[in-house]
Design a protein around this motif. Structure first.
Motif, PDB file in Angstrom:
ATOM      1  N   ARG A 163      25.779 -67.161  38.255  1.00  0.00           N
ATOM      2  CA  ARG A 163      25.646 -66.291  39.876  1.00  0.00           C
ATOM      3  C   ARG A 163      27.284 -65.478  39.503  1.00  0.00           C
ATOM      4  O   ARG A 163      28.142 -66.163  39.239  1.00  0.00           O
ATOM      5  CB  ARG A 163      26.284 -67.248  41.007  1.00  0.00           C
ATOM      6  N   GLY A 164      27.706 -64.600  39.587  1.00  0.00           N
ATOM      7  CA  GLY A 164      28.397 -63.651  39.542  1.00  0.00           C
ATOM      8  C   GLY A 164      28.319 -62.905  37.829  1.00  0.00           C
ATOM      9  O   GLY A 164      29.661 -62.099  38.115  1.00  0.00           O
ATOM     10  N   TYR A 165      27.775 -63.385  37.853  1.00  0.00           N
ATOM     11  CA  TYR A 165      27.371 -62.759  36.616  1.00  0.00           C
ATOM     12  C   TYR A 165      26.583 -61.278  36.260  1.00  0.00           C
ATOM     13  O   TYR A 165      24.575 -61.877  36.677  1.00  0.00           O
ATOM     14  CB  TYR A 165      27.038 -63.454  34.879  1.00  0.00           C
ATOM     15  N   ASP A 166      26.417 -60.595  35.563  1.00  0.00           N
ATOM     16  CA  ASP A 166      25.661 -59.053  36.204  1.00  0.00           C
ATOM     17  C   ASP A 166      24.513 -58.667  35.263  1.00  0.00           C
ATOM     18  O   ASP A 166      23.890 -58.060  34.901  1.00  0.00           O
ATOM     19  CB  ASP A 166      26.304 -57.126  35.786  1.00  0.00           C
ATOM     20  N   ASN A 167      24.817 -59.296  33.702  1.00  0.00           N
ATOM     21  CA  ASN A 167      24.475 -59.864  32.550  1.00  0.00           C
ATOM     22  C   ASN A 167      23.661 -61.344  32.037  1.00  0.00           C
ATOM     23  O   ASN A 167      24.805 -62.024  31.988  1.00  0.00           O
ATOM     24  CB  ASN A 167      24.285 -58.679  31.461  1.00  0.00           C
ATOM     25  N   ALA A 168      22.877 -61.638  32.096  1.00  0.00           N
ATOM     26  CA  ALA A 168      22.660 -63.221  31.941  1.00  0.00           C
ATOM     27  C   ALA A 168      21.206 -63.283  31.060  1.00  0.00           C
ATOM     28  O   ALA A 168      20.675 -62.468  31.331  1.00  0.00           O
ATOM     29  CB  ALA A 168      23.366 -63.823  33.374  1.00  0.00           C
ATOM     30  N   SER A 203      11.318 -76.764  27.687  1.00  0.00           N
ATOM     31  CA  SER A 203      10.575 -77.893  28.254  1.00  0.00           C
ATOM     32  C   SER A 203       9.805 -78.327  27.191  1.00  0.00           C
ATOM     33  O   SER A 203      10.139 -78.216  25.654  1.00  0.00           O
ATOM     34  CB  SER A 203      10.102 -78.255  29.942  1.00  0.00           C
ATOM     35  N   THR A 204       8.702 -78.766  28.062  1.00  0.00           N
ATOM     36  CA  THR A 204       6.916 -78.563  26.592  1.00  0.00           C
ATOM     37  C   THR A 204       7.086 -76.996  26.144  1.00  0.00           C
ATOM     38  O   THR A 204       7.075 -76.924  25.015  1.00  0.00           O
ATOM     39  CB  THR A 204       5.950 -78.240  28.078  1.00  0.00           C
ATOM     40  N   GLY A 205       7.522 -75.976  26.362  1.00  0.00           N
ATOM     41  CA  GLY A 205       7.812 -75.077  25.825  1.00  0.00           C
ATOM     42  C   GLY A 205       8.291 -74.504  25.890  1.00  0.00           C
ATOM     43  O   GLY A 205      10.157 -75.138  26.210  1.00  0.00           O
ATOM     44  N   VAL A 206       9.342 -72.734  26.077  1.00  0.00           N
ATOM     45  CA  VAL A 206      10.350 -72.625  25.576  1.00  0.00           C
ATOM     46  C   VAL A 206      10.246 -70.771  26.210  1.00  0.00           C
ATOM     47  O   VAL A 206      10.140 -70.126  25.884  1.00  0.00           O
ATOM     48  CB  VAL A 206      11.253 -72.371  24.930  1.00  0.00           C
ATOM     49  N   GLY A 207      11.100 -70.686  27.984  1.00  0.00           N
ATOM     50  CA  GLY A 207      10.726 -69.640  28.516  1.00  0.00           C
ATOM     51  C   GLY A 207      12.389 -68.727  28.943  1.00  0.00           C
ATOM     52  O   GLY A 207      12.728 -69.395  28.416  1.00  0.00           O
ATOM     53  N   GLY A 208      12.258 -67.799  29.504  1.00  0.00           N
ATOM     54  CA  GLY A 208      13.353 -67.547  29.808  1.00  0.00           C
ATOM     55  C   GLY A 208      13.481 -65.901  30.872  1.00  0.00           C
ATOM     56  O   GLY A 208      12.520 -65.651  31.418  1.00  0.00           O
ATOM     57  N   GLY A 209      14.242 -65.938  30.856  1.00  0.00           N
ATOM     58  CA  GLY A 209      13.732 -64.585  31.625  1.00  0.00           C
ATOM     59  C   GLY A 209      16.180 -63.600  31.992  1.00  0.00           C
ATOM     60  O   GLY A 209      16.878 -64.877  31.658  1.00  0.00           O
ATOM     61  N   LEU A 210      16.247 -62.333  31.904  1.00  0.00           N
ATOM     62  CA  LEU A 210      16.963 -62.143  31.684  1.00  0.00           C
ATOM     63  C   LEU A 210      17.446 -61.225  33.154  1.00  0.00           C
ATOM     64  O   LEU A 210      16.814 -60.730  34.358  1.00  0.00           O
ATOM     65  CB  LEU A 210      16.650 -60.467  31.284  1.00  0.00           C
ATOM     66  N   VAL A 211      19.058 -60.924  33.712  1.00  0.00           N
ATOM     67  CA  VAL A 211      19.198 -60.392  34.462  1.00  0.00           C
ATOM     68  C   VAL A 211      20.608 -58.842  33.647  1.00  0.00           C
ATOM     69  O   VAL A 211      20.800 -59.402  32.945  1.00  0.00           O
ATOM     70  CB  VAL A 211      19.790 -61.190  35.237  1.00  0.00           C
ATOM     71  N   LEU A 212      19.585 -58.018  34.308  1.00  0.00           N
ATOM     72  CA  LEU A 212      20.614 -56.677  33.655  1.00  0.00           C
ATOM     73  C   LEU A 212      21.305 -55.862  33.922  1.00  0.00           C
ATOM     74  O   LEU A 212      20.428 -55.542  35.458  1.00  0.00           O
ATOM     75  CB  LEU A 212      20.002 -55.755  32.204  1.00  0.00           C
ATOM     76  N   LEU A 229      20.911 -57.510  20.994  1.00  0.00           N
ATOM     77  CA  LEU A 229      20.102 -56.680  21.568  1.00  0.00           C
ATOM     78  C   LEU A 229      20.297 -55.923  23.248  1.00  0.00           C
ATOM     79  O   LEU A 229      20.232 -54.795  22.829  1.00  0.00           O
ATOM     80  CB  LEU A 229      19.037 -56.472  22.265  1.00  0.00           C
ATOM     81  N   VAL A 230      20.922 -56.237  24.509  1.00  0.00           N
ATOM     82  CA  VAL A 230      20.989 -56.440  25.662  1.00  0.00           C
ATOM     83  C   VAL A 230      22.712 -56.521  26.230  1.00  0.00           C
ATOM     84  O   VAL A 230      22.372 -55.868  27.085  1.00  0.00           O
ATOM     85  CB  VAL A 230      19.712 -56.547  26.454  1.00  0.00           C
ATOM     86  N   GLU A 231      23.342 -56.747  25.290  1.00  0.00           N
ATOM     87  CA  GLU A 231      24.915 -57.481  26.255  1.00  0.00           C
ATOM     88  C   GLU A 231      24.743 -58.508  26.943  1.00  0.00           C
ATOM     89  O   GLU A 231      24.806 -57.534  28.056  1.00  0.00           O
ATOM     90  CB  GLU A 231      25.773 -56.007  26.656  1.00  0.00           C
ATOM     91  N   ILE A 232      24.798 -59.724  26.585  1.00  0.00           N
ATOM     92  CA  ILE A 232      24.518 -60.438  28.315  1.00  0.00           C
ATOM     93  C   ILE A 232      26.217 -61.275  27.855  1.00  0.00           C
ATOM     94  O   ILE A 232      26.412 -61.623  26.587  1.00  0.00           O
ATOM     95  CB  ILE A 232      23.429 -61.849  28.279  1.00  0.00           C
ATOM     96  N   ASP A 233      26.085 -61.596  29.120  1.00  0.00           N
ATOM     97  CA  ASP A 233      27.627 -62.205  29.121  1.00  0.00           C
ATOM     98  C   ASP A 233      27.568 -63.946  28.936  1.00  0.00           C
ATOM     99  O   ASP A 233      28.430 -64.988  28.601  1.00  0.00           O
ATOM    100  CB  ASP A 233      27.861 -61.915  30.818  1.00  0.00           C
TER     101      ASP A 233
END
Length: 321
Positions: free
Chosen positions: A128-133, A139-148, A246-250
């Protein structure tokens, strides 16, 4: 005060959960069924229909303006289909169309479960409060997602940010996905445990050979257990550093069962990150544990339903928080 609600579905290999979610992220009505993962696709859909029937029977249903679905993947949001690895009966299953019919034609938004967790952590959690994350589920796998740029970035098919299948070891083990040396092949719970067992670690009298048992052994100073977590941390750090470059996350937020290992994972991860995230614009990258817990999928599916849909509606305003 908006009174619109969003119906959320969180679909995984063990359970199908549903909820009506309000503009503060509160789950007002819940329903859940075990996933009949080994049964036919129609049987699995029957469990989804049962969950939806319970939600639509609620007196609050009349305030529902949209449905968000976070599903184990792969998903194809553009086609509205899901093919969860751990639900063999669903291959290119037209979930969006079937759910839309079950709820009388309300708008339905589909994202992968990693993207749903990301939406939850960005709305109300550690991002929360981060524009790029970048948010990861380990867990059993490794997943993810992006906030840009302050917005959820699911990508055209709903799978963007799927860090588990970045290759971090060029000549590494073959991954079930078909590639080699994937983050998931090194950092997932089962692979942490596999590597510890191969290295000579032995489970205690209870026979528990999970990553959680390896974490306990690492905390007690077992060198093989420590090494297995260090290797997982290194793989995660390499994947996070590549993404940041690649995408500049904070911030990178890490959730899922393996994150429950705490400092056994996070201490070597922060250390490894310093050696991979070396360019000036990624050196300030923060790593934090996820805080939304088991409800992240439902909260995130609701958030995704409103942030992804173009044009936005009253529900989007109510849920943008």
């Amino acid at each position: 005060m908006h009174t619109d609600l969003v119906a959320a579905l969180d679909i995984g290999g063990t359970k199908i959960a549903g909820a009506l979610v309000d503009g503060t992220g509160a789950l007002l009505v819940r329903a859940q069924r075990p996933t009949p993962a080994r049964e036919s696709g129609e049987t699995v859909m029957g469990a989804v229909a049962d969950v939806l029937a319970e939600l639509t029977a609620s007196p609050l249903w009349g305030r529902t303006t949209a449905v968000g679905i976070g599903s184990a993947g792969p998903v194809d949001a553009s086609a509205g289909t899901v093919s969860p690895v751990n639900v063999p009966g669903w291959r290119d299953f037209p979930l969006v169309e079937r759910v839309r019919k079950a709820v009388g034609g309300l708008p339905v938004e589909l994202v992968g479960d990693g993207v749903a967790m990301t939406a939850a952590e960005h709305w109300l959690g550690a991002a929360r409060g981060y524009d790029n994350a970048l948010c990861l589920v380990v867990s059993t796998g490794v997943g993810g997602g992006l906030v840009l740029g302050g917005k959820l970035h699911p990508g055209p098919s709903g799978n963007a940010g799927h860090i588990g299948h970045i290759s971090v070891d060029l000549d590494g083990d073959l991954c079930p996905c078909g590639s080699r040396g994937c983050v998931e092949r090194i950092a997932s719970g089962p692979n942490i445990a596999r590597r510890a067992l191969q290295g000579g670690w032995q489970p205690g009298p209870d026979g528990d050979a999970t990553a959680a048992a390896v974490a306990a052994a690492a905390r007690a100073g077992h060198p093989v257990a420590i090494a297995s977590f260090e290797r997982a941390a290194q793989a995660l750090a390499a994947g996070i550093a590549a993404t940041a470059t690649l995408v500049e996350i904070d911030i990178a937020v890490i959730g899922g069962g393996v994150a429950g290992a705490g400092e056994v994972l996070f201490a070597p991860l922060r250390r490894a990150l310093r050696s991979y995230a070396t360019l000036s614009f990624v050196q300030q990258l923060t790593v934090a544990p996820a805080v939304m817990g088991t409800d992240a999928g439902l909260v995130g599916a609701a958030a995704a339903a409103t942030s992804v849909r173009p044009g936005g509606t009253a529900a989007a305003a109510a849920l943008s928080g």
